[in-house]
Write an enzyme that holds these catalytic residues in place. Sequence first.
Site, short mmCIF file in Angstrom:
data_model
loop_
_atom_site.label_atom_id
_atom_site.label_comp_id
_atom_site.label_asym_id
_atom_site.label_seq_id
_atom_site.Cartn_x
_atom_site.Cartn_y
_atom_site.Cartn_z
N ASP A 208 -19.03 6.54 -12.27
CA ASP A 208 -18.04 5.48 -12.21
C ASP A 208 -18.21 4.45 -13.32
OD1 ASP A 208 -16.80 6.58 -10.05
OD2 ASP A 208 -17.47 5.10 -8.59
N ARG B 183 -12.40 18.19 -6.67
CA ARG B 183 -13.50 17.67 -5.86
C ARG B 183 -13.54 18.57 -4.63
NH1 ARG B 183 -13.27 11.11 -4.99
NH2 ARG B 183 -13.30 10.49 -7.14
N LYS C 46 -16.59 -1.11 -2.81
CA LYS C 46 -15.51 -0.20 -2.41
C LYS C 46 -16.07 1.10 -1.84
CE LYS C 46 -12.20 2.95 -4.63
NZ LYS C 46 -13.00 4.18 -4.48
N ASN C 47 -17.06 1.67 -2.51
CA ASN C 47 -17.58 2.97 -2.09
C ASN C 47 -18.43 2.89 -0.83
OD1 ASN C 47 -16.30 4.24 -4.22
ND2 ASN C 47 -18.07 4.08 -5.58
N ARG D 215 -7.17 -0.48 -6.81
CA ARG D 215 -7.87 0.33 -5.81
C ARG D 215 -9.33 -0.09 -5.67
NH1 ARG D 215 -8.61 5.65 -7.20
NH2 ARG D 215 -9.60 5.71 -5.16
N CYS E 20 -7.15 9.26 -7.35
CA CYS E 20 -7.29 9.48 -8.79
C CYS E 20 -7.45 10.96 -9.09
CB CYS E 20 -8.51 8.72 -9.33
SG CYS E 20 -8.33 6.93 -9.30
#
Length: 438
Positions: A327, A142, A24-25, A419, A137
């Site tokens: 994570d 951030r 995903k990242n 997600r 999220c």
Amino acid sequence: MESSRLLVEGGRKIEGEIRVHGAKNSVLPILAATLLCGIRHTNSGNAGISRTRTGEAGISVIHNTASLSDAFAAMRILRSLGCEISREGSTVTVCSANAEGDIVSDGLMHEMRSSIVFLGAILGRVGRCRLSFPGGCELGPRPIDLHLEALRRLGVKITEGHGILDCTAGVRPLSADITLSLPSVGATENIMLYSAVGSGETVIRNAAREPEISDLAGYLIKCGAKISGQGTSTLVIDGVPELHGCEYSVMPDRIEAATYMGAAAITRGELMLTGVRPADMYSCMSVFSEMGCGVYPYDDKIFISARKPISAVRTVRTMPYPGFPTDCQPIVMAVLSKSQGTSVIVENIFENRFMAAPELRRMGANIKAEGKVAVIEGVKTLYGAPVRAHDLRAGAALVVAALGAEGQTEISNVHYIDRGYESIETALSSVGADLRRI
């Protein structure tokens, strides 16, 4: 309104084999990067961009793309900017030849926090960009100040007001040396994307070293970019006049792999993970080894055996790569809640990363969290309960805890889990879990 929930009957060992999906990242910045293909810079600024409208210069074929709600959100953003997108299985084809959009709507921006990575790509594409602050999220601040400060160093004019960023590219310096105050993944990605097409050399010091950064660099290089230093703290990007599309395969998801390792550990099972890159996961594997699991890496596989009771881990500290990833922290917290002894987790990346703790306590866990520190006193038994996912990784942690609990756990807010995990219930059911979506 929440449309689905996960029902988990605990107490079944996880045994078998799971193939890990694409990261995903990694896929999100790579999808953003497809915007840069099929354009040509004719001077040192951005005013003279011409766009390729025919041929294959703007076509990229991205393999190993997991079916994630965040990936679908990224595709919707690309379509809104003028890209043509098709998907077949895990392969996404993007034609960006006619992409001229420079505005990302407020609704699309709020679908995922990673949407800010489109800032550098859109600026690199058309020389202007207007978007709102991202959603996703709620992990605490951030700040994107690092992104904006770096882009200003590269000649971008930015105005902020009422939650909107209005950015216009100016003339880039022939040489820019940018030192990040912390190795931000998002800031590193945005600088890379904006600097890849054009003229001049950009040096990023204290750059993020995550494997996903190297994967983005790998895609851009295959498209014709000149980037060196990936995997180190100093990245050098030499702007090129144009990029072409390419065929590229996304790296495996190391966080998904760690999640399934957690599922095996908490159920005292054994699991073979295939399609992984163990070299990216040493910090995670070492923590599971310290818990008493047997962890055996191969070329593209990891075998984990958790026949012994889980031991407490003295201290787990989240750090930028190659340190222990934030994570994975909620996943490890869930497993350690059933360990023998007391463990300490120090969260150094996000201030709201302990959102799994209150829900785990509903299941009988003994966790005290304050500030950056959580103390986990292992308990013998967790019990099924109705719980809610409050973010992506906290949701995955609740699935892991539910697998190791007695009785039934009902998990709501499943959209958070979707997600970052492609049909988590299918993957885990294939290796012995009693897990279904309702």
